[in-house]
Every structure is written in C-alpha cells, then in structure tokens.
Design a protein around this motif. Sequence first.
Motif, short mmCIF file in Angstrom:
data_model
loop_
_atom_site.label_atom_id
_atom_site.label_comp_id
_atom_site.label_asym_id
_atom_site.label_seq_id
_atom_site.Cartn_x
_atom_site.Cartn_y
_atom_site.Cartn_z
N ARG A 143 0.86 -1.17 0.00
CA ARG A 143 0.00 0.00 0.00
C ARG A 143 0.89 1.22 0.00
NH1 ARG A 143 -2.93 -3.80 1.37
NH2 ARG A 143 -4.69 -4.21 2.63
N GLY A 144 0.42 2.28 -0.59
CA GLY A 144 1.22 3.49 -0.59
C GLY A 144 0.76 4.46 -1.64
N ASN A 145 1.57 5.43 -1.87
CA ASN A 145 1.32 6.47 -2.85
C ASN A 145 1.19 5.83 -4.24
OD1 ASN A 145 2.29 8.33 -4.95
ND2 ASN A 145 2.45 9.78 -3.25
N VAL A 146 0.12 6.15 -4.94
CA VAL A 146 -0.13 5.56 -6.26
C VAL A 146 1.01 5.89 -7.22
CG1 VAL A 146 -1.67 5.57 -8.27
CG2 VAL A 146 -2.63 5.54 -5.97
N ASP A 147 1.52 7.12 -7.18
CA ASP A 147 2.62 7.51 -8.05
C ASP A 147 3.85 6.64 -7.80
OD1 ASP A 147 3.81 9.29 -10.05
OD2 ASP A 147 4.98 10.10 -8.37
N SER A 148 4.16 6.39 -6.53
CA SER A 148 5.31 5.55 -6.19
C SER A 148 5.12 4.12 -6.68
CB SER A 148 5.54 5.54 -4.68
OG SER A 148 5.90 6.82 -4.23
N LEU A 149 3.91 3.59 -6.51
CA LEU A 149 3.63 2.23 -6.97
C LEU A 149 3.75 2.14 -8.49
CD1 LEU A 149 0.66 1.30 -4.65
CD2 LEU A 149 2.95 0.32 -4.60
N MET A 150 3.27 3.15 -9.19
CA MET A 150 3.36 3.15 -10.66
C MET A 150 4.82 3.25 -11.11
SD MET A 150 0.36 2.53 -11.50
CE MET A 150 0.58 2.60 -13.25
N LYS A 151 5.62 4.04 -10.42
CA LYS A 151 7.05 4.11 -10.76
C LYS A 151 7.73 2.76 -10.55
CE LYS A 151 8.02 8.98 -9.80
NZ LYS A 151 8.80 9.90 -8.94
N LEU A 152 7.40 2.11 -9.45
CA LEU A 152 7.98 0.80 -9.15
C LEU A 152 7.58 -0.24 -10.20
CD1 LEU A 152 9.47 -1.13 -7.17
CD2 LEU A 152 7.23 -1.54 -6.15
N ILE A 153 6.30 -0.34 -10.47
CA ILE A 153 5.80 -1.32 -11.43
C ILE A 153 6.36 -1.04 -12.83
CG2 ILE A 153 3.71 -2.16 -12.59
CD1 ILE A 153 2.31 -1.82 -9.81
N GLY A 154 6.44 0.24 -13.20
CA GLY A 154 7.00 0.61 -14.49
C GLY A 154 8.46 0.20 -14.62
#
Length: 93
Positions: free
Chosen positions: A43-54
């Motif tokens: 769980r966390g900041n959506v922007d951070s999760l998208m950066k990680l997944i990208g």
Amino acid sequence: MITSAQLRAARALLGLDQRHLAELSELSVPTIQRMEASDGVIRGNVDSLMKLIGALDRAGIELIGDNALSQGGGRGIRLKTVHAPDPRQGKRP
C-alpha cells in the motif's frame, strides 16, 4: 497490485539490490525498504507504486495476479496457494 513477496522475488530474479531498484524506479531506498517490509499487498502512494511497477516492467518482470494467466514467454516461478510439503521432512514410503 504487487505484493511485498513479488517485489522481493522480482528484485532477486533481476539480481538487483535495493539501491539499484530505487534508482531505476526513481524512488528512495527507504521507500523500497518499506515496500518490501509490507505485509501482503503493498500500500502506498499511487505515483510511487506506478514508478515501481514501471521500472520492473522495463527490466523484464511480468507481474501475475491471483488466478491470472501469464502472457509472457519467459521463464518464471509462481507461488501456489497450497504449499508443497516441507522437503526437509524426507520421503514417506
């Protein structure tokens, strides 16, 4: 969605340390550490999760959700929902 176990496994498959993954995803090392220490789904900041997944995607990682089919042709592993017997217990006749 990505779980902490998937994140640790992805990093291991890529042979990356936390610092290198942080650089690739443009996140801080403490953020990567918090994500890996999470229990279950990160769980966390959506922007951070998208950066990680990208970053994982660009590095060649395909995240596979529960009951989803893998469309990729590369090698990989998948955690079963029912765990195999402990191999340290030996074979039974």
